[in-house]
Design a protein around this motif. Structure first.
Motif, PDB file in Angstrom:
ATOM      1  N   THR A   1     -33.289  27.518 -46.627  1.00  0.00           N
ATOM      2  CA  THR A   1     -33.591  27.338 -48.136  1.00  0.00           C
ATOM      3  C   THR A   1     -32.566  27.634 -48.923  1.00  0.00           C
ATOM      4  O   THR A   1     -31.626  28.468 -48.669  1.00  0.00           O
ATOM      5  CB  THR A   1     -34.885  27.648 -48.554  1.00  0.00           C
ATOM      6  N   GLN A   2     -32.493  27.219 -50.322  1.00  0.00           N
ATOM      7  CA  GLN A   2     -31.450  27.647 -51.437  1.00  0.00           C
ATOM      8  C   GLN A   2     -31.564  29.112 -51.414  1.00  0.00           C
ATOM      9  O   GLN A   2     -30.631  29.678 -51.529  1.00  0.00           O
ATOM     10  CB  GLN A   2     -31.699  26.958 -52.744  1.00  0.00           C
TER      11      GLN A   2
ATOM     12  N   ARG B   1     -28.695  31.869 -51.023  1.00  0.00           N
ATOM     13  CA  ARG B   1     -28.215  33.053 -51.927  1.00  0.00           C
ATOM     14  C   ARG B   1     -28.276  34.567 -51.466  1.00  0.00           C
ATOM     15  O   ARG B   1     -27.663  35.179 -51.785  1.00  0.00           O
ATOM     16  CB  ARG B   1     -29.222  32.882 -53.236  1.00  0.00           C
TER      17      ARG B   1
ATOM     18  N   GLU C   1     -23.057  24.661 -46.899  1.00  0.00           N
ATOM     19  CA  GLU C   1     -23.477  25.227 -48.342  1.00  0.00           C
ATOM     20  C   GLU C   1     -22.349  26.073 -48.935  1.00  0.00           C
ATOM     21  O   GLU C   1     -22.571  25.809 -50.195  1.00  0.00           O
ATOM     22  CB  GLU C   1     -24.269  26.501 -47.696  1.00  0.00           C
TER      23      GLU C   1
END
Length: 298
Positions: A3-4, A8, A288
Motif C-alpha cells: 500500500t501507499q 511511505r 514505487e
C-alpha cells in the motif's frame, strides 16, 4: 501488493537509517580540523530527499544484500551528490545562496571552506564504500570503479561542464538528453547498480534491465526538476526557483514546453516500470520510487 502507507513507512525508515549512517561515517564535528568537519556535517545531515540512498536500498533488497554493505553504498553516493551540490552552488558555478532550505556552505562559512567540503566529501565517499566487508573483493573493486566513472568527466562532472558551456545556447533535445544522462542520470544509475551489486554478481540480463530502468528515471528526474523550476516557489523547492530561466539555461520546458515536458515525464515513468518486468513483484520498491520521482512536488 504494497500500500501507499507501506511505501511511505519503508521510505521514512530508509531515510532515517541513512541519516544515522551518514552521521556515523562522517568525521565528528569536534575532530580537527573542526571547521571543515562541522561544515561537512552541516551540508550533509538534516536535509534532502535521499533519492539515491532510497534507490540503493531498493535495489539491494531486490538482490538480498547485507544491510551494512547497502548502507555504505547509499552513503557513498549521497556524499558524492552532496559534494556536487556544494560546488554547484558556489559563485563560480551556479551561485546560489539557498540549498535544502538553508544557506549554502559558501554563505554559511566561506568559499574556501565550501571548496574543501566538496573535495573532502568526495574522498570520504570512496573510503566509506571501500569498507563494505560483506562484498566480495573483486565485486567491490568493480563498485568503486563504477562510482568513480559516474562521478567523473564521463559522468556527473562531464554533464556539469556541458551545462555550464550551454548557457545562452540552444540545444537540441538529443543534446539536452545527453547532458542530463551525465549530469543527473549517472549518479542515479550508479545508485541502483551499487545497491544491486551489494547483493550479487549481476547477469547480463539483470544488468540491462537495471540500466534501462535507471536511464528512464534519470531523465524523468531532470524533466520533473525543470518543470518544478518553472512552476514551484523557492520555499517549496528549498532552493532558488526560476534560476534556469533567469540564467538562460536550456531545459526541457524551454525546448518542449510545460505540458509536453509533463507528458514526457509520465512516458519515462512507464518505461521504468516496463524495464523491471523481468523481476516481477519483487521490484515493487523500485517501481514505487519511479512513481515518487515523477509525481513529486519538490
Amino acid at each position: 501488493m504494497s500500500t501507499q502507507q507501506d511505501f511511505r513507512s519503508w521510505m521514512e525508515g530508509v531515510q532515517a537509517r541513512t541519516e544515522d549512517a551518514l552521521g556515523r561515517f562522517l568525521p565528528a564535528a569536534e575532530s580537527k580540523p573542526a571547521k571543515l568537519h562541522e561544515a561537512m556535517r552541516y551540508t550533509t545531515l538534516g536535509g534532502g530527499k535521499r533519492v539515491r540512498p532510497l534507490l540503493a536500498h531498493a535495489a539491494g533488497e531486490l538482490f538480498g544484500a547485507a544491510d551494512d554493505a547497502v548502507a555504505r553504498a547509499a552513503c557513498a553516493v549521497e556524499m558524492i551528490h552532496v559534494y556536487s551540490l556544494v560546488h554547484d552552488d558556489m559563485p563560480c558555478m551556479d551561485d546560489d545562496a539557498l540549498r535544502r532550505g538553508k544557506p549554502t556552505v559558501h554563505v554559511a562559512y566561506d568559499e574556501a571552506t565550501a571548496l574543501l567540503v566538496g573535495d573532502a566529501l568526495q574522498a570520504q565517499a570512496f573510503e566509506v564504500l571501500a569498507g563494505a566487508g560483506d562484498v566480495a573483493p573483486a565485486r567491490l573493486v568493480t563498485m568503486l570503479r563504477l562510482l568513480a566513472e559516474a562521478a567523473g568527466s564521463a559522468g556527473m562532472c562531464g554533464g556539469q561542464a556541458i551545462d555550464l558551456d550551454s548557457v545562452g545556447f540552444k540545444l537540441t533535445l538529443e543534446e539536452l538528453e545527453r547532458m542530463h544522462q551525465l549530469k543527473t542520470g549517472a549518479m542515479l544509475r550508479v545508485s541502483v547498480l551499487l545497491g544491486a551489486l551489494c547483493g550479487k554478481d549481476l547477469s547480463p540480463q539483470e544488468l540491462d534491465a537495471l540500466k534501462a530502468y535507471s536511464r528512464a528515471i534519470g531523465l524523468a528526474f531532470q524533466v520533473v526538476d525543470d518543470v518544478l523550476d518553472a512552476t514551484a516557489d523557492s520555499a517549496t523547492l528549498g532552493k532558488t526557483a526560476g534560476k534556469d530561466a533567469a540564467a538562460n539555461k536550456p531545459t526541457y520546458v524551454s525546448i518542449l514546453g510545460l505540458e509536453p515536458s509533463k507528458a514526457l515525464a509520465e512516458q519515462l515513468r512507464r518505461q521504468a516500470h516496463e524495464a523491471l518486468t523481468p523481476f516481477g513483484e519483487q521490484a515493487l520498491r523500485l517501481r514505487e520510487l519511479a512513481d515518487l520521482i515523477v509525481q513529486r512536488k519538490a
